[in-house]
Design a protein around this motif. Structure first.
Motif, PDB file in Angstrom:
ATOM      1  N   ARG A 162      40.170 -39.468  53.423  1.00 58.20           N
ATOM      2  CA  ARG A 162      41.073 -38.247  53.745  1.00 58.20           C
ATOM      3  C   ARG A 162      42.263 -38.540  54.651  1.00 58.20           C
ATOM      4  NH1 ARG A 162      42.812 -33.606  56.270  1.00 58.20           N
ATOM      5  NH2 ARG A 162      42.521 -31.565  55.162  1.00 58.20           N
TER       6      ARG A 162
ATOM      7  N   CYS B 227      41.947 -21.179  51.301  1.00 56.69           N
ATOM      8  CA  CYS B 227      41.903 -22.711  51.652  1.00 56.69           C
ATOM      9  C   CYS B 227      41.190 -23.275  50.701  1.00 56.69           C
ATOM     10  CB  CYS B 227      41.161 -22.458  52.953  1.00 56.69           C
ATOM     11  SG  CYS B 227      39.638 -22.201  52.871  1.00 56.69           S
ATOM     12  N   LYS B 228      41.305 -24.922  50.780  1.00 53.06           N
ATOM     13  CA  LYS B 228      40.732 -25.837  50.265  1.00 53.06           C
ATOM     14  C   LYS B 228      39.231 -25.629  50.708  1.00 53.06           C
ATOM     15  CE  LYS B 228      40.302 -30.967  48.886  1.00 53.06           C
ATOM     16  NZ  LYS B 228      40.741 -32.011  49.334  1.00 53.06           N
ATOM     17  N   THR B 229      38.262 -25.846  49.910  1.00 52.32           N
ATOM     18  CA  THR B 229      36.582 -25.785  49.974  1.00 52.32           C
ATOM     19  C   THR B 229      36.048 -27.166  49.466  1.00 52.32           C
ATOM     20  OG1 THR B 229      36.571 -23.465  49.805  1.00 52.32           O
ATOM     21  CG2 THR B 229      34.484 -24.738  50.135  1.00 52.32           C
ATOM     22  N   THR B 230      35.534 -27.757  50.633  1.00 51.06           N
ATOM     23  CA  THR B 230      34.815 -29.080  50.325  1.00 51.06           C
ATOM     24  C   THR B 230      33.327 -29.027  50.539  1.00 51.06           C
ATOM     25  OG1 THR B 230      36.858 -30.362  50.651  1.00 51.06           O
ATOM     26  CG2 THR B 230      34.956 -31.750  50.594  1.00 51.06           C
TER      27      THR B 230
ATOM     28  N   GLN C 147      48.616 -18.156  56.748  1.00 52.05           N
ATOM     29  CA  GLN C 147      48.903 -19.189  55.757  1.00 52.05           C
ATOM     30  C   GLN C 147      50.313 -19.915  55.587  1.00 52.05           C
ATOM     31  OE1 GLN C 147      47.076 -18.431  52.017  1.00 52.05           O
ATOM     32  NE2 GLN C 147      45.587 -17.145  52.883  1.00 52.05           N
TER      33      GLN C 147
ATOM     34  N   GLU D 132      41.444 -26.768  55.432  1.00 51.20           N
ATOM     35  CA  GLU D 132      40.224 -27.128  54.645  1.00 51.20           C
ATOM     36  C   GLU D 132      39.179 -26.814  55.261  1.00 51.20           C
ATOM     37  OE1 GLU D 132      38.324 -31.163  52.394  1.00 51.20           O
ATOM     38  OE2 GLU D 132      40.104 -31.304  53.708  1.00 51.20           O
TER      39      GLU D 132
ATOM     40  N   ASP E 220      47.957 -29.097  59.408  1.00 53.23           N
ATOM     41  CA  ASP E 220      46.730 -29.559  58.724  1.00 53.23           C
ATOM     42  C   ASP E 220      45.482 -29.248  59.459  1.00 53.23           C
ATOM     43  OD1 ASP E 220      44.947 -30.242  56.726  1.00 53.23           O
ATOM     44  OD2 ASP E 220      45.337 -32.526  56.773  1.00 53.23           O
TER      45      ASP E 220
ATOM     46  N   GLU F 276      47.782 -25.570  56.562  1.00 53.69           N
ATOM     47  CA  GLU F 276      46.966 -25.821  55.530  1.00 53.69           C
ATOM     48  C   GLU F 276      45.582 -25.967  56.038  1.00 53.69           C
ATOM     49  OE1 GLU F 276      48.449 -28.896  53.340  1.00 53.69           O
ATOM     50  OE2 GLU F 276      49.964 -28.062  52.471  1.00 53.69           O
TER      51      GLU F 276
ATOM     52  N   THR G  51      34.531 -20.511  45.913  1.00 51.99           N
ATOM     53  CA  THR G  51      35.320 -21.032  46.966  1.00 51.99           C
ATOM     54  C   THR G  51      36.236 -19.703  47.603  1.00 51.99           C
ATOM     55  OG1 THR G  51      37.003 -21.663  45.495  1.00 51.99           O
ATOM     56  CG2 THR G  51      35.303 -23.368  46.060  1.00 51.99           C
TER      57      THR G  51
END
Length: 395
Positions: free
Chosen positions: A97, A61-64, A32, A38, A4, A36, A57
């Protein structure tokens, strides 16, 4: 189990254009199947000074997006308040988180990086910093009143020292920045200078054709911010000097935006210099226009803390010889080592005009030095080679 990884970058043009963003490139290189990712950034675009469209986005990947108050100027009290609020919001987010395995954090801003460093330290998380600029050194160049400036900037220096000390590994866009960090860091075993560089394949694909230019014209290129750190007026003075000596075929192509754009345009007009200010271009059009040009200029004011800046990677990719006034010893040594242009005396209009004329009148020299600069791009600036070191740090 996948590793992560958090990538935190307060400033990024990731969502503002289809450009050559460093962090997007890193994310796309990460395997990938093993990680993982972010990506955390601000919901405010520093470049455009507007809130971002958070629906845009990256599918890989996750985008915050962390909320940040707006501000209108690069140098203002409101900006530093905005940084503080974003850092508090980031802290709130990190606390709720799950703990990541590693944090890769861009510096600056200092507020965001300090919160990230503190969180990593308290939770025993691997912390890697990527130094993009030196704060507060960069601010000292803008306003330098003996003793008073140092006193005012002292809290920022303490912040920077805390961040540098906390890093387990250090990446920077300049060896100068590496040296600053290791002055206070005693635990980092890996330090890698990874120039911003460029994706040469992407540049070449973007510059798939060039503009039509009359053979008797010489186009001098500048790309980047139009602000107080850049001696655009000095370049205009050099061109004005050449015009008085009968050299009228050099056109100054200025690609970029900034707070002093109107002032520079007015100055060029007052000096009767042939100049075109294009404003900010998307990366593809910029690459095409840059490739059409004959010479590039890197005119950074004296006393700057900047190292090997973004624009020189694109100049090298475009195979242009460079007129360089920047005092950075690191970049000057690269220019000399590769014979990729001329290092001029900072602020010296006569020196710049002489070197500019030498290149303008000698096509063979332009091609030779431009070819050398392309070789510099391939050996030292090509991301598909240089960024592998960052990937190795993260995985």
């Amino acid at each position: 189990m996948k590793k992560d990884i958090l990538i935190i970058a307060h400033y990024t043009d990731y969502f503002d254009n289809k450009g050559n963003c460093r962090f997007k490139y890193i994310i796309d290189l990460l395997p990938q199947s093993d990680v993982e990712v972010e990506f955390i950034t601000s919901d405010f675009s520093h470049i455009k000074k507007v809130k971002r469209d958070t629906s845009i986005t990256n599918p890989s990947c996750k985008t915050t997006f962390i909320p940040e108050p707006v501000y209108s100027k690069n140098v203002c009290i409101r900006r530093f308040y905005s940084h503080y609020v974003m850092s508090r919001n980031l802290d709130d987010y990190l606390q709720q988180r799950k703990k990541p395995d590693a944090i890769y954090c861009s510096v600056p801003s200092l507020n965001v990086a300090q919160v990230s460093a503190k969180y990593a330290k308290e939770n025993h998380i691997k912390f890697i910093i990527d130094i993009q600029d030196l704060w507060p050194e960069a601010f000292k160049m803008m306003v330098n009143v003996p003793f008073l400036t140092d006193l005012v900037l002292y809290p920022m220096r303490r912040q920077a020292d805390y961040i540098y000390k906390a890093a387990d590994e250090i990446v920077a866009v300049s060896n100068t920045y590496i040296k600053r960090a290791v002055r206070v860091n005693r635990k980092s075993e890996k330090q890698n200078c990874i120039y911003i560089g460029t994706d040469l394949d992407f540049f070449d694909e973007s510059a798939d054709f060039t503009f039509i230019k009359p053979k008797d014209e010489i186009w001098l290129a500048y790309i980047g911010t139009l602000g107080s750190s850049y001696e655009i007026e000095m370049v205009i003075d050099a061109l004005s000097l050449l015009k008085k000596r009968g050299i009228r075929n050099i056109k100054f192509i200025v690609m970029g935006e900034g707070p002093l754009k109107e002032r520079f345009e007015d100055y060029a007009q007052a000096q009767k210099v042939w100049a075109e200010f294009t404003g900010r271009l998307d990366y593809k059009k910029m690459a095409q226009l840059l490739k059409t040009c004959d010479i590039a200029v890197n005119p950074i004011k004296g006393g700057s803390a900047a190292g090997v800046v973004n624009k020189v990677g694109d100049y090298a990719a475009a195979a242009l010889p460079v007129i360089n006034t920047q005092e950075s010893q690191e970049y000057r040594e690269l220019i000399d080592e590769y014979q990729a242009g001329f290092n001029c005396i900072n602020g010296d209009v006569e020196d710049v005009s002489v070197r500019l004329l030498e290149l303008a009148e000698n096509e063979h020299l332009r091609r030779e030095m431009g070819g050398n600069n392309r070789r510099l791009a391939e050996e030292r600036f090509d991301r598909k080679k240089t960024y592998q070191k960052i990937i190795e740090m993260l995985v």
